[in-house]
Design a protein around this motif. Structure first.
Motif, PDB file in Angstrom:
ATOM      1  N   ALA A 139      -2.775   4.394  -0.214  1.00  0.00           N
ATOM      2  CA  ALA A 139      -3.091   3.653   1.013  1.00  0.00           C
ATOM      3  C   ALA A 139      -3.603   4.611   2.078  1.00  0.00           C
TER       4      ALA A 139
ATOM      5  N   ARG B 115      -7.190   4.908   1.524  1.00  0.00           N
ATOM      6  CA  ARG B 115      -7.771   3.601   1.188  1.00  0.00           C
ATOM      7  C   ARG B 115      -8.339   3.554  -0.224  1.00  0.00           C
TER       8      ARG B 115
ATOM      9  N   ASN C  33      -6.834   2.146  -2.496  1.00  0.00           N
ATOM     10  CA  ASN C  33      -6.437   0.821  -2.990  1.00  0.00           C
ATOM     11  C   ASN C  33      -7.546  -0.208  -2.820  1.00  0.00           C
ATOM     12  N   ASP C  34      -8.532   0.129  -1.996  1.00  0.00           N
ATOM     13  CA  ASP C  34      -9.657  -0.796  -1.808  1.00  0.00           C
ATOM     14  C   ASP C  34     -10.321  -1.149  -3.137  1.00  0.00           C
TER      15      ASP C  34
ATOM     16  N   THR D  62      -2.931  -5.763   3.162  1.00  0.00           N
ATOM     17  CA  THR D  62      -2.034  -4.871   3.886  1.00  0.00           C
ATOM     18  C   THR D  62      -1.713  -5.466   5.248  1.00  0.00           C
TER      19      THR D  62
ATOM     20  N   LEU E  45      -6.381   1.328   8.711  1.00  0.00           N
ATOM     21  CA  LEU E  45      -6.357   0.074   7.957  1.00  0.00           C
ATOM     22  C   LEU E  45      -7.342  -0.946   8.498  1.00  0.00           C
TER      23      LEU E  45
ATOM     24  N   VAL F  68     -14.686   4.264   5.440  1.00  0.00           N
ATOM     25  CA  VAL F  68     -13.826   4.837   4.398  1.00  0.00           C
ATOM     26  C   VAL F  68     -14.405   6.117   3.806  1.00  0.00           C
TER      27      VAL F  68
ATOM     28  N   ARG G  92     -12.176   9.388   3.629  1.00  0.00           N
ATOM     29  CA  ARG G  92     -11.841  10.102   2.400  1.00  0.00           C
ATOM     30  C   ARG G  92     -12.284  11.553   2.444  1.00  0.00           C
TER      31      ARG G  92
END
Lengths: 252, 285, 303
Positions: A50, A53, A55-56, A63, A75, A81, A85
């Motif tokens: 998480a 991200r 999990n996207d 969430t 979030l 993203v 990252r």
């Protein structure tokens, strides 16, 4: 010095209707190693993913709550993203070098970031490999396939690859679980060295490892954060019975 | 009792083995027969010259060329579209009703009769797009025919690329397309090309779809552009064996044509098989 | 300043991502468009035919003779019967042999035999239909003529034999997949009860894989119905209603193949041929769809 780098508040996550993380609140300190322990399926890997991200990629993930990194809520829908990252690097459980040369593996993040300056890339690759304590072992075969490296070397290569894009935070998902004791030791030394520059969050299955390397330890179970404290205290006099049962190996 | 059962099993297995053997035997006889009767017609002239004297002598070069041309056009159209569709299905699509309809359509497309593709090609390419009866129309029709096979093979190739390559790239801050382009496609390309070659080998021998979209009975000259009609190996074989005014006389030429056609298709298959084996050993290393 | 640049980069990335997503989405939808397009074009081109030809005449009269001297007739019964005659003959040959060969490859043959046989079956599938049609003329034709003491062997049997060869690879490979996916435990339970391997194949594995095998046969049937060149070349192409397997027949596909090249565009006859094409498309579509559903359910059950 001991600033809070990541501030998680009332964070919950579910896959469709199945809750995986329930209402977690914790602060992760900068330039410290935070270990996350817990039995398998407790949501620790999900929690780690998480934070950048990842999990996207999984469909139907929902969430709630907030995760602030340097006071920016990551979030939010409109968060970049890709940029996130780059700030929050990740090392996976199973080392996953790309089927490219050692050099190209480390240069990958730079190239996709749009950097074309050859000299800069070369210098950055060398620095990253040095930081990952791999340079001396591979400097003569940079243009050989990454698959020729041993398991431990591959994992350090993945760390070097993550370092090359200059992240602020490093997430590690059981980085040594597939390695032999000697290689594990090397990785642990490396992680210890890295905390000078990076904030590190590491998921581990191995209690001794968590005790050895982490400054703070969080214990997760069934998606809940049971206990979170300075590692020394956690492993010597945990406040909760269930934590004690887990770290003394009664279950898990 | 025991003996009875072993006896039944013996005859049962004998039957199954005969079935399998029969299938292989048909193939062997078929190839053997055509080789035996057709190899005599093979010569450099047969491969490199045009038909002469009302197609009772000479070679089949225009037909070879025509088949190669339409196959190339089929590849140019079918390969990118097939690969693109596979990328959508494997990398982007969620498991929705729409995705399921796409998958059903793909499986159904592979069952559409080839002559129906021919009818479709006549209306769409020949008339609507005004390509006329031409190499282009026939090639496009065949290109659409390759789609279901190219898609299935390309998706298979994408599935063989480990998830970790995608995740690793994304974790380093790659966009989805960057991850696909730099860290997925390069490793799936070999499998995709293999699949495309195999599907091309299937359409290269098709006759029904090109009957009305551009194949010609006989042309005195080679086609000059993709808008010209063409001669094709499968159509030529059809003509030589049924439509020619002296069918019996040109039989050796028909055998030769059949041999060249089969040779071309087996060569494509062989190329695909070799490529596949190569890729497999490369992956192991 | 730096922030503004980051936002700009972010927007550019976002647009790029959306562009590629849409591109591949459109590409994915394309297969539906092609399938629907085939149907739409056939429907649209066949529609004028039904304005000029009575539907009852089309579906319920026997003869197809658009160039008739006294009266044009547009009935598809004769070619429909021909198509099914040839197809059923083909299935009668291909189903037992196909299932037998698949069972052999799955349960009896060693791994080395399988490794040789499987590519060979792929090669058989790759033989162009026009080559098989040619074989029908030069090999099967004289054989049948001699065997049945007929002047020639270009008839329904000939077509059935060739179509059987064409349907075999489909039937074998899908049947084999179905047999392989029968859970090991079934087989082991049967063997543990003292059944022989043969009994296990016949009484346990084939029944357990039955719906998969049925789907295989249906797909083989779809392939046979839609096949053009072999039947065009090898069945003699007489447009009369066949009453025996030794009659020359003319299937739906063959009729289109023969006549479309000779009719002027946009004539009743031209539209009529598209109407045949439409009928053919709907028949094969239904067969394939049902086979697909059966196969899908079978695979789901195995999981």
């Amino acid at each position: 010095m001991h600033d809070v780098k990541i501030k998680v508040s009332n964070f919950s996550l579910s896959y469709g209707d199945v809750p995986a993380i329930k209402n977690v609140t914790m602060s992760i300190k900068a330039n410290r190693i935070t270990g996350i322990i817990g039995p398998s399926g407790c949501g620790k890997s999900t929690f780690l993913r998480a934070l950048n991200r990842m999990n996207d990629l999984i469909l139907g993930v929902r969430t709630s709550g907030t995760i602030l990194i340097d006071s920016e809520d990551i979030l939010q829908k409109n968060v970049d993203v890709v940029h996130l990252r780059r700030r929050v690097g990740m090392v996976f459980q199973k080392s996953n070098p790309f089927p490219k040369t050692i050099f190209e593996n480390v240069a990958y993040g730079l190239r996709i970031g749009g950097i074309k300056d050859k000299a800069y890339i070369e210098q950055k690759v060398e620095k990253s490999l040095q930081a990952a304590a791999l340079w001396d072992e591979v400097k003569d075969r940079l243009h050989k396939s990454a698959f020729e490296l041993s398991g431990g070397q591959q994992q350090r290569l993945c760390i070097a690859r993550a370092l090359a894009v200059e992240p602020e935070i490093l997430l590690m998902d059981e980085p040594a679980s597939a390695l032999d004791p000697l290689a594990t030791l090397k990785i642990e030394e490396l992680i210890h060295e890295l905390k000078k520059k990076y904030t590190i969050v590491i998921v581990t299955h191995n209690m001794q490892q968590a005790a050895r390397i982490s400054d703070f330890t969080a214990f997760f179970m069934l998606g809940e954060l049971i206990e979170y404290d300075v590692a020394n205290i956690m492993f010597t006099k945990p406040r909760k019975k269930i934590t004690e049962d887990y770290i003394t190996g009664r279950f898990g | 009792m025991m003996r009875m059962r072993t006896l039944t099993q013996f005859f049962g297995f004998f039957f199954l083995r005969t079935c399998a053997l029969f299938v292989v035997l048909i193939l062997a006889l078929l190839l053997g027969h055509i080789w035996q009767k057709g190899s005599g017609s093979l010569s450099w002239e047969f491969l490199s010259a045009a038909p002469r004297q009302g197609m009772t002598a000479g070679g089949i070069f225009p037909a070879i060329l025509g088949t190669l041309c339409v196959t190339c056009i089929a590849a140019v159209l079918g390969m990118p579209l097939g690969i693109g569709c596979a990328i959508y299905l494997n990398e982007y699509a969620a498991d929705t009703a729409l995705t399921r309809v796409i998958r059903i359509s793909i499986r159904n497309l592979s069952g559409v009769p080839s002559i129906v593709y021919g009818l479709f090609g006549v209306v769409l390419f020949v008339q609507l797009f005004k390509f006329g009866t031409s190499i282009l129309s026939a090639g496009c029709t065949l290109g659409l025919m390759t789609l279901p096979w190219t898609i299935t093979a390309s998706e298979e190739a994408l599935k063989n690329v480990p998830m970790a390559y995608r995740e690793g790239a994304l974790a380093l801050g790659a966009t989805k397309w960057q991850a696909i382009r730099t860290n997925v496609l390069p490793y799936a390309l070999g499998g995709m090309i293999t699949g495309t070659i195999l599907s091309l080998s299937r359409v290269a021998g098709e006759t029904a779809p090109i009957l009305f979209t551009g194949a010609a009975f006989f042309l005195p000259e080679l086609p000059k552009s993709v808008f010209d009609q063409f001669m094709a190996l499968p159509y030529h074989l059809y003509i030589m064996s049924t439509q020619h005014h002296a069918v019996a006389k040109v039989r050796p030429l028909a055998y030769g044509t059949a041999l060249v056609l089969i040779g071309l298709i087996l060569a494509l298959n062989l190329a695909a098989i070799i490529l596949r084996a190569r890729l497999r050993t490369m992956k192991k290393e | 300043m730096k922030h503004a640049e980051a936002v700009k980069k972010y927007r550019a990335r976002k647009i790029e991502e959306r562009f590629f997503h849409s591109l591949f989405f459109i590409n994915g939808i394309l297969v539906i468009v092609v399938l629907a397009g085939i149907f739409a074009i056939l429907l649209k081109t066949a529609a004028p035919a039904f304005r000029e030809i009575d539907l009852r005449e089309f579906f319920f009269t026997v003869h197809w003779d658009p160039a008739g001297y006294e009266k044009e007739s547009y009935g598809i019964i004769a070619m429909l019967v021909s198509t099914f005659l040839v197809t059923l003959g083909a299935l009668a040959i291909a189903i037992p042999i196909g299932i037998g060969a698949a069972a052999y490859l799955c349960d009896v043959a060693g791994p080395r035999v399988r490794e040789i046989a499987k590519p060979l079956i792929e090669v058989l599938a790759a033989i162009p239909s026009v080559v098989l049609g040619f074989i029908g003329i030069v090999v099967v034709n004289p054989m049948l003529a001699k065997f049945f003491r007929q002047p020639n062997g270009l008839n329904a049997v000939n077509g059935s034999i060739l179509l059987a060869i064409m349907a075999l690879p489909t039937i074998i490979s899908i049947t084999e997949d179905a047999l392989v996916s029968v859970p090991r435990s079934f087989e082991q339970a049967s063997l543990a009860l003292g059944a022989t391997k043969w009994q296990t194949i016949i009484r346990v594995k084939i029944p357990a894989a039955l719906s998969g095998i049925i789907a295989a046969c249906m797909l083989g049937m779809g392939r046979a119905i839609g096949e053009t060149m072999t039947v065009l070349m090898a069945t003699g192409c007489a447009p009369a209603l066949p009453t025996s397997y030794l009659h020359a027949v003319r299937t739906m596909t063959a009729t289109i193949a023969i006549e479309l090249g000779e009719v002027p565009y946009y004539s009743t006859h031209y539209y009529g041929l598209f109407a045949i094409g439409l009928t053919l498309f709907i028949i094969t579509f239904m067969i394939n769809l049902v086979a697909d559903l059966v196969l899908h359910n079978f695979q789901k059950m195995q999981r």
